[in-house]
Design a protein around this motif. Structure first.
Motif, PDB file in Angstrom:
ATOM      1  N   ALA A  17     -64.162 -30.113  62.735  1.00 31.22           N
ATOM      2  CA  ALA A  17     -63.798 -30.954  61.601  1.00 31.22           C
ATOM      3  C   ALA A  17     -63.192 -30.058  60.536  1.00 31.22           C
ATOM      4  O   ALA A  17     -63.831 -29.109  60.073  1.00 31.22           O
ATOM      5  CB  ALA A  17     -65.020 -31.688  61.056  1.00 31.22           C
ATOM      6  N   PHE A  18     -61.957 -30.325  60.162  1.00 27.23           N
ATOM      7  CA  PHE A  18     -61.288 -29.486  59.170  1.00 27.23           C
ATOM      8  C   PHE A  18     -60.266 -30.335  58.422  1.00 27.23           C
ATOM      9  O   PHE A  18     -59.801 -31.371  58.912  1.00 27.23           O
ATOM     10  CB  PHE A  18     -60.602 -28.277  59.821  1.00 27.23           C
ATOM     11  N   PRO A  19     -59.906 -29.930  57.213  1.00 26.48           N
ATOM     12  CA  PRO A  19     -58.954 -30.711  56.419  1.00 26.48           C
ATOM     13  C   PRO A  19     -57.546 -30.650  57.001  1.00 26.48           C
ATOM     14  O   PRO A  19     -57.199 -29.747  57.771  1.00 26.48           O
ATOM     15  CB  PRO A  19     -59.019 -30.042  55.043  1.00 26.48           C
ATOM     16  N   VAL A  20     -56.723 -31.637  56.605  1.00 21.16           N
ATOM     17  CA  VAL A  20     -55.331 -31.738  57.052  1.00 21.16           C
ATOM     18  C   VAL A  20     -54.429 -31.688  55.832  1.00 21.16           C
ATOM     19  O   VAL A  20     -54.688 -32.349  54.820  1.00 21.16           O
ATOM     20  CB  VAL A  20     -55.091 -33.041  57.839  1.00 21.16           C
ATOM     21  N   THR A  21     -53.377 -30.898  55.924  1.00 17.03           N
ATOM     22  CA  THR A  21     -52.389 -30.811  54.853  1.00 17.03           C
ATOM     23  C   THR A  21     -51.018 -31.207  55.392  1.00 17.03           C
ATOM     24  O   THR A  21     -50.811 -31.313  56.603  1.00 17.03           O
ATOM     25  CB  THR A  21     -52.302 -29.391  54.266  1.00 17.03           C
ATOM     26  N   VAL A  22     -50.090 -31.405  54.472  1.00 14.41           N
ATOM     27  CA  VAL A  22     -48.685 -31.603  54.818  1.00 14.41           C
ATOM     28  C   VAL A  22     -47.861 -30.567  54.059  1.00 14.41           C
ATOM     29  O   VAL A  22     -48.202 -30.189  52.942  1.00 14.41           O
ATOM     30  CB  VAL A  22     -48.195 -33.021  54.475  1.00 14.41           C
ATOM     31  N   ASP A  23     -46.794 -30.090  54.673  1.00 12.89           N
ATOM     32  CA  ASP A  23     -45.844 -29.188  54.030  1.00 12.89           C
ATOM     33  C   ASP A  23     -44.442 -29.748  54.250  1.00 12.89           C
ATOM     34  O   ASP A  23     -44.152 -30.316  55.312  1.00 12.89           O
ATOM     35  CB  ASP A  23     -45.942 -27.767  54.608  1.00 12.89           C
ATOM     36  N   VAL A  24     -43.574 -29.595  53.253  1.00  8.87           N
ATOM     37  CA  VAL A  24     -42.239 -30.179  53.303  1.00  8.87           C
ATOM     38  C   VAL A  24     -41.190 -29.083  53.237  1.00  8.87           C
ATOM     39  O   VAL A  24     -41.139 -28.311  52.272  1.00  8.87           O
ATOM     40  CB  VAL A  24     -42.019 -31.176  52.145  1.00  8.87           C
ATOM     41  N   VAL A  25     -40.355 -29.006  54.289  1.00 10.13           N
ATOM     42  CA  VAL A  25     -39.176 -28.138  54.281  1.00 10.13           C
ATOM     43  C   VAL A  25     -38.016 -29.007  53.813  1.00 10.13           C
ATOM     44  O   VAL A  25     -37.431 -29.758  54.582  1.00 10.13           O
ATOM     45  CB  VAL A  25     -38.893 -27.551  55.670  1.00 10.13           C
ATOM     46  N   ALA A  26     -37.718 -28.940  52.521  1.00  8.15           N
ATOM     47  CA  ALA A  26     -36.625 -29.719  51.931  1.00  8.15           C
ATOM     48  C   ALA A  26     -35.384 -28.831  51.854  1.00  8.15           C
ATOM     49  O   ALA A  26     -35.416 -27.773  51.216  1.00  8.15           O
ATOM     50  CB  ALA A  26     -37.005 -30.224  50.552  1.00  8.15           C
ATOM     51  N   LEU A  27     -34.316 -29.249  52.502  1.00  4.74           N
ATOM     52  CA  LEU A  27     -33.080 -28.464  52.565  1.00  4.74           C
ATOM     53  C   LEU A  27     -31.915 -29.273  52.015  1.00  4.74           C
ATOM     54  O   LEU A  27     -31.835 -30.485  52.223  1.00  4.74           O
ATOM     55  CB  LEU A  27     -32.765 -28.057  54.003  1.00  4.74           C
ATOM     56  N   THR A  28     -31.017 -28.597  51.326  1.00  3.79           N
ATOM     57  CA  THR A  28     -29.773 -29.209  50.892  1.00  3.79           C
ATOM     58  C   THR A  28     -28.718 -28.117  50.796  1.00  3.79           C
ATOM     59  O   THR A  28     -29.029 -26.923  50.894  1.00  3.79           O
ATOM     60  CB  THR A  28     -29.943 -29.928  49.542  1.00  3.79           C
ATOM     61  N   VAL A  29     -27.471 -28.525  50.619  1.00  9.17           N
ATOM     62  CA  VAL A  29     -26.368 -27.584  50.450  1.00  9.17           C
ATOM     63  C   VAL A  29     -25.922 -27.658  49.001  1.00  9.17           C
ATOM     64  O   VAL A  29     -25.461 -28.699  48.535  1.00  9.17           O
ATOM     65  CB  VAL A  29     -25.199 -27.898  51.399  1.00  9.17           C
ATOM     66  N   ARG A  30     -26.099 -26.562  48.285  1.00 12.84           N
ATOM     67  CA  ARG A  30     -25.728 -26.470  46.870  1.00 12.84           C
ATOM     68  C   ARG A  30     -24.817 -25.276  46.701  1.00 12.84           C
ATOM     69  O   ARG A  30     -25.136 -24.174  47.167  1.00 12.84           O
ATOM     70  CB  ARG A  30     -26.971 -26.314  45.981  1.00 12.84           C
ATOM     71  N   ASP A  31     -23.682 -25.502  46.041  1.00 11.87           N
ATOM     72  CA  ASP A  31     -22.711 -24.426  45.811  1.00 11.87           C
ATOM     73  C   ASP A  31     -22.295 -23.759  47.114  1.00 11.87           C
ATOM     74  O   ASP A  31     -22.098 -22.534  47.176  1.00 11.87           O
ATOM     75  CB  ASP A  31     -23.286 -23.380  44.841  1.00 11.87           C
ATOM     76  N   GLY A  32     -22.193 -24.563  48.186  1.00 12.72           N
ATOM     77  CA  GLY A  32     -21.741 -24.039  49.467  1.00 12.72           C
ATOM     78  C   GLY A  32     -22.762 -23.208  50.209  1.00 12.72           C
ATOM     79  O   GLY A  32     -22.413 -22.531  51.178  1.00 12.72           O
ATOM     80  N   VAL A  33     -24.040 -23.267  49.790  1.00 10.03           N
ATOM     81  CA  VAL A  33     -25.094 -22.443  50.388  1.00 10.03           C
ATOM     82  C   VAL A  33     -26.256 -23.342  50.766  1.00 10.03           C
ATOM     83  O   VAL A  33     -26.645 -24.236  50.004  1.00 10.03           O
ATOM     84  CB  VAL A  33     -25.568 -21.353  49.408  1.00 10.03           C
ATOM     85  N   LEU A  34     -26.838 -23.098  51.937  1.00 13.55           N
ATOM     86  CA  LEU A  34     -28.041 -23.815  52.333  1.00 13.55           C
ATOM     87  C   LEU A  34     -29.209 -23.333  51.477  1.00 13.55           C
ATOM     88  O   LEU A  34     -29.492 -22.141  51.413  1.00 13.55           O
ATOM     89  CB  LEU A  34     -28.341 -23.572  53.815  1.00 13.55           C
ATOM     90  N   GLN A  35     -29.892 -24.278  50.813  1.00 14.20           N
ATOM     91  CA  GLN A  35     -30.983 -23.923  49.916  1.00 14.20           C
ATOM     92  C   GLN A  35     -32.230 -24.704  50.276  1.00 14.20           C
ATOM     93  O   GLN A  35     -32.172 -25.824  50.796  1.00 14.20           O
ATOM     94  CB  GLN A  35     -30.585 -24.182  48.464  1.00 14.20           C
ATOM     95  N   ALA A  36     -33.374 -24.097  49.991  1.00 11.62           N
ATOM     96  CA  ALA A  36     -34.678 -24.699  50.249  1.00 11.62           C
ATOM     97  C   ALA A  36     -35.426 -24.882  48.937  1.00 11.62           C
ATOM     98  O   ALA A  36     -35.256 -24.113  47.988  1.00 11.62           O
ATOM     99  CB  ALA A  36     -35.492 -23.823  51.200  1.00 11.62           C
ATOM    100  N   LEU A  37     -36.270 -25.889  48.897  1.00 10.27           N
ATOM    101  CA  LEU A  37     -37.068 -26.180  47.716  1.00 10.27           C
ATOM    102  C   LEU A  37     -38.410 -25.459  47.827  1.00 10.27           C
ATOM    103  O   LEU A  37     -39.128 -25.618  48.818  1.00 10.27           O
ATOM    104  CB  LEU A  37     -37.287 -27.687  47.617  1.00 10.27           C
ATOM    105  N   VAL A  38     -38.745 -24.664  46.823  1.00  9.36           N
ATOM    106  CA  VAL A  38     -40.024 -23.958  46.808  1.00  9.36           C
ATOM    107  C   VAL A  38     -40.703 -24.170  45.465  1.00  9.36           C
ATOM    108  O   VAL A  38     -40.058 -24.499  44.462  1.00  9.36           O
ATOM    109  CB  VAL A  38     -39.873 -22.444  47.075  1.00  9.36           C
ATOM    110  N   VAL A  39     -41.998 -23.976  45.466  1.00  6.58           N
ATOM    111  CA  VAL A  39     -42.782 -24.048  44.234  1.00  6.58           C
ATOM    112  C   VAL A  39     -43.587 -22.760  44.096  1.00  6.58           C
ATOM    113  O   VAL A  39     -43.922 -22.111  45.091  1.00  6.58           O
ATOM    114  CB  VAL A  39     -43.731 -25.266  44.240  1.00  6.58           C
ATOM    115  N   ASP A  40     -43.875 -22.387  42.864  1.00  3.69           N
ATOM    116  CA  ASP A  40     -44.789 -21.269  42.602  1.00  3.69           C
ATOM    117  C   ASP A  40     -46.184 -21.839  42.401  1.00  3.69           C
ATOM    118  O   ASP A  40     -46.389 -22.729  41.572  1.00  3.69           O
ATOM    119  CB  ASP A  40     -44.349 -20.497  41.361  1.00  3.69           C
ATOM    120  N   ARG A  41     -47.140 -21.334  43.177  1.00  4.62           N
ATOM    121  CA  ARG A  41     -48.484 -21.889  43.153  1.00  4.62           C
ATOM    122  C   ARG A  41     -49.195 -21.567  41.843  1.00  4.62           C
ATOM    123  O   ARG A  41     -49.157 -20.435  41.357  1.00  4.62           O
ATOM    124  CB  ARG A  41     -49.293 -21.353  44.339  1.00  4.62           C
TER     125      ARG A  41
END
Length: 266
Positions: A17-41
């Protein structure tokens, strides 16, 4: 009277029995570059480290609901309803990770999602995130932590790598690259998406021939656009009835054998 043997329990006592989390790899193209969304914990573990948006699944939530809630809480960005199928946004389940060896607090199972969209807007930190920002994928992968001198928290380096590879592979065989484009776009804009995701330069004429000649992919709108220097270019859209995530391109638009430095392999 015959002795009866108790039926075995559907859930054995030895089941974990253990907890479940979700993580999101959000990607878009900005200024001609593939970028990912990150947060500082904002909290431990890994306080101050960059991470993918995500968190624990709450009672009564589906996994997709949890992914959308965590994204909105930590970045103030909202996934439109129905993003799992057609439309400019695309959300799909990527993989399951764990539960062992990925969180210093103990066994945690994580279900990761891949989110693609043409434009998300500017994120704003909330919840347990101290900061939220778009970062070029090339600064987050292939070296230890990019500009901030530390890798992503938990096992998020590997999750990000899997998400980028999924995006790279899917645009070969599906019209999903159009998820990074507005509803109407030029072939040059579409080529820019392929170049950003694959991290390489493509021959303009060859790409135009393949993209416009692939059955069931693009449809001309009869209008001109582009807004750049030179003569306006023809505008296209996805062919009618195309599901960007389900349709298969015949023949596929295969990526070059060796990806360029913009999005290095993990």
């Amino acid at each position: 009277m015959a002795r009866t043997t108790p039926a075995p329990s559907a859930v054995p006592d030895s089941a974990g029995a253990f907890p479940v989390t979700v993580d999101v790899v959000a990607l878009t193209v900005r200024d001609g570059v593939l970028q990912a969304l990150v947060v500082d914990r904002l909290l431990e573990p890994y306080r101050g480290r960059a991470a993918l948006p995500g968190g624990f699944v709450l009672p009564g939530e589906t996994l997709e609901q949890a992914a959308g809630r965590e994204l909105e809480e930590e970045t103030r960005l909202t996934v439109p309803a129905g993003a799992t199928g057609t439309g400019p946004w695309h959300l799909e389940q990527l993989r399951t990770y764990g539960p062992l060896g990925r969180d210093p607090r103990g066994p945690v199972l994580s279900v990761a999602y891949l989110l693609l969209a043409p434009a998300f807007g500017l994120p704003a930190a909330g919840g347990d995130a101290a900061e939220a920002r778009w970062v070029p994928v090339g600064e987050l992968r292939g070296r230890s932590g990019g500009a901030r001198g530390a890798s992503l928290a938990f096992d998020h380096d590997g999750i990000l790598a899997d998400g980028v590879e999924r995006a790279r592979a899917k645009i070969e065989y599906s019209p999903l690259a159009a998820a990074f484009c507005p509803p109407e776009f030029t072939v040059a804009e579409l080529r820019g998406v392929y170049e950003a995701v694959w991290g390489t330069q493509l021959d303009a004429r060859n790409f135009h021939r393949k993209a416009t000649g692939t059955p069931g992919f693009l449809e001309p709108t009869g209008r001109l656009g582009g807004g750049g220097p030179g003569r306006p270019a023809e505008l296209f859209r996805l062919a009618p009835g195309v599901d960007p995530s389900a349709a298969v391109l015949h023949p596929p638009l295969l990526r070059p054998v060796s990806p360029g430095p913009a999005a290095p392999s993990a």
